[in-house]
Design a protein around this motif. Structure first.
Motif, PDB file in Angstrom:
ATOM      1  N   PRO A 231     -40.093  -9.823 -24.321  1.00  6.41           N
ATOM      2  CA  PRO A 231     -39.723 -10.741 -25.410  1.00  6.41           C
ATOM      3  C   PRO A 231     -39.304 -12.104 -24.859  1.00  6.41           C
ATOM      4  O   PRO A 231     -38.655 -12.193 -23.812  1.00  6.41           O
ATOM      5  CB  PRO A 231     -38.544 -10.033 -26.068  1.00  6.41           C
ATOM      6  N   ARG A 266     -36.587 -12.460 -29.148  1.00  4.00           N
ATOM      7  CA  ARG A 266     -37.374 -12.235 -30.359  1.00  4.00           C
ATOM      8  C   ARG A 266     -38.794 -11.794 -29.978  1.00  4.00           C
ATOM      9  O   ARG A 266     -39.408 -12.355 -29.078  1.00  4.00           O
ATOM     10  CB  ARG A 266     -37.455 -13.512 -31.195  1.00  4.00           C
ATOM     11  N   LEU A 267     -39.286 -10.811 -30.722  1.00  7.52           N
ATOM     12  CA  LEU A 267     -40.641 -10.331 -30.466  1.00  7.52           C
ATOM     13  C   LEU A 267     -41.235  -9.818 -31.775  1.00  7.52           C
ATOM     14  O   LEU A 267     -40.592  -9.068 -32.513  1.00  7.52           O
ATOM     15  CB  LEU A 267     -40.640  -9.202 -29.424  1.00  7.52           C
ATOM     16  N   GLY A 268     -42.474 -10.214 -32.059  1.00  7.28           N
ATOM     17  CA  GLY A 268     -43.151  -9.748 -33.261  1.00  7.28           C
ATOM     18  C   GLY A 268     -43.591 -10.897 -34.140  1.00  7.28           C
ATOM     19  O   GLY A 268     -43.311 -12.075 -33.873  1.00  7.28           O
ATOM     20  N   ARG A 271     -42.457  -9.294 -39.100  1.00 12.58           N
ATOM     21  CA  ARG A 271     -41.252  -8.452 -38.953  1.00 12.58           C
ATOM     22  C   ARG A 271     -40.816  -8.501 -37.496  1.00 12.58           C
ATOM     23  O   ARG A 271     -41.210  -7.699 -36.671  1.00 12.58           O
ATOM     24  CB  ARG A 271     -41.570  -7.021 -39.385  1.00 12.58           C
ATOM     25  N   GLN A 272     -40.017  -9.508 -37.168  1.00 10.96           N
ATOM     26  CA  GLN A 272     -39.589  -9.694 -35.799  1.00 10.96           C
ATOM     27  C   GLN A 272     -38.487  -8.721 -35.403  1.00 10.96           C
ATOM     28  O   GLN A 272     -37.644  -8.357 -36.226  1.00 10.96           O
ATOM     29  CB  GLN A 272     -39.087 -11.119 -35.579  1.00 10.96           C
ATOM     30  N   GLN A 273     -38.523  -8.316 -34.165  1.00 10.27           N
ATOM     31  CA  GLN A 273     -37.405  -7.590 -33.566  1.00 10.27           C
ATOM     32  C   GLN A 273     -36.527  -8.624 -32.882  1.00 10.27           C
ATOM     33  O   GLN A 273     -36.998  -9.385 -32.030  1.00 10.27           O
ATOM     34  CB  GLN A 273     -37.910  -6.558 -32.563  1.00 10.27           C
ATOM     35  N   VAL A 274     -35.259  -8.655 -33.270  1.00 10.82           N
ATOM     36  CA  VAL A 274     -34.343  -9.671 -32.772  1.00 10.82           C
ATOM     37  C   VAL A 274     -33.127  -8.992 -32.152  1.00 10.82           C
ATOM     38  O   VAL A 274     -32.486  -8.136 -32.782  1.00 10.82           O
ATOM     39  CB  VAL A 274     -33.891 -10.630 -33.895  1.00 10.82           C
TER      40      VAL A 274
END
Length: 293
Positions: A231, A266-268, A271-274
């Motif tokens: 990320p 942050r990744l995605g 619908r980000q994964q934070v």
């Protein structure tokens, strides 16, 4: 008129009559011209016959390069009186070569280069046009399957690229560079500050901990980071918005050459994964030139 002048006038008159007769019709005594196919040139072949002979001569096609795929069959176009080259990977050692038809195909091998760049070449030449066979080449790395066809055009050669080998070599080089390069300058254990909170989502790459030495920040990830997408890291600026920050990945660690109050991984897409990293109360004032944002 003098006799000499009379003779010259008669000769001129005779020449004029002969010229007029030639313009009206061919002289009856003229020999028939040979048929075009019978006109010979310096090669001994009739001029009309030459184009047909040239059309039958084999023509060369450019060499082809294919990405290697295990189990695939590759076609090699050949022609009589021409040698086609099957070039193996540099450093690859030849074990055996087998052809379905060895009576009408001449197959040999040679090498080029030396040391790590030494390369094996399989040379193929058919004895006639319109014949086909297959070729199997075994090496210390793989098995090649080729379909040989003889016609009027011959490929100069065939070779391959090896994406999987190139990717593996790149990964090995990166791993060796990472091992040779120190993660950071020597760190004094008594100066380490672990007062960082990790909050937010729980993806497989969620950091285990974060700490600093007064100058640099270290973010430790679980082993899952090595097999998943890493990320990007954003520092939360004074305005409250995310800002890109320079950092380096060293194995399972991110090394950031500055300190900060808060940052997010942050990744995605939609619908980000934070995951948020915040320096908790009790953090010391950075020393040795470090700064806090």
């Amino acid at each position: 008129m003098k006799p000499l002048a009379i003779c010259l006038a008669a000769a001129a008159l005779a020449a004029g009559l002969a010229s007029a007769g030639a313009a009206g019709a061919p002289a009856p005594s003229a020999a028939p011209r040979p048929a075009p196919s019978m006109v010979a040139d310096a090669t001994g072949l009739g001029r009309e016959a030459q184009p047909a002979m040239i059309a039958l001569r084999p023509r060369a096609l450019a060499a082809e390069v294919h990405p290697w795929r295990d189990g695939a069959v590759y076609r090699l176009a050949t022609a009589p009186e021409r040698v086609s080259d099957v070039a193996l990977q540099p450093g690859e050692a030849l074990i055996a070569v087998a052809a379905g038809d060895t009576a009408r195909w001449v197959i040999g091998d040679t090498t080029s280069g030396s040391g790590p760049t030494r390369r094996t070449h399989i040379l193929v030449k058919p004895a006639a046009s319109g014949i086909r066979t297959n070729l199997v080449i075994t090496t210390d790395r793989r098995v090649y399957h080729l379909d040989l066809a003889s016609a009027a055009r011959a490929m100069t050669g065939i070779a391959w690229t090896y994406p999987e080998d190139e990717l593996l070599a790149l990964r090995k080089a990166e791993a060796a560079l990472a091992r040779a390069e120190p993660m950071a300058a020597p760190v004094a254990v008594e100066r380490l500050n672990f007062n960082y909170a990790i909050e937010g989502d729980r993806p497989p790459w969620r950091p285990i901990r974060a700490f600093d030495d007064g100058v640099q920040l270290f973010i430790e990830f679980p082993p899952a980071l090595e097999s998943s997408e890493a990320p990007p890291l954003f520092v939360i600026g004074a305005s409250g918005g995310p800002e890109l920050v320079n950092y380096r990945k060293r194995g399972r660690y991110y090394v950031v050459d500055r300190l900060f109050g808060a940052a997010e991984l942050r990744l995605g897409g939609k619908r980000q994964q934070v995951v948020r990293i915040t320096r908790s109360g009790g953090a010391r004032t950075p020393r040795r030139g470090g700064r806090v944002s």
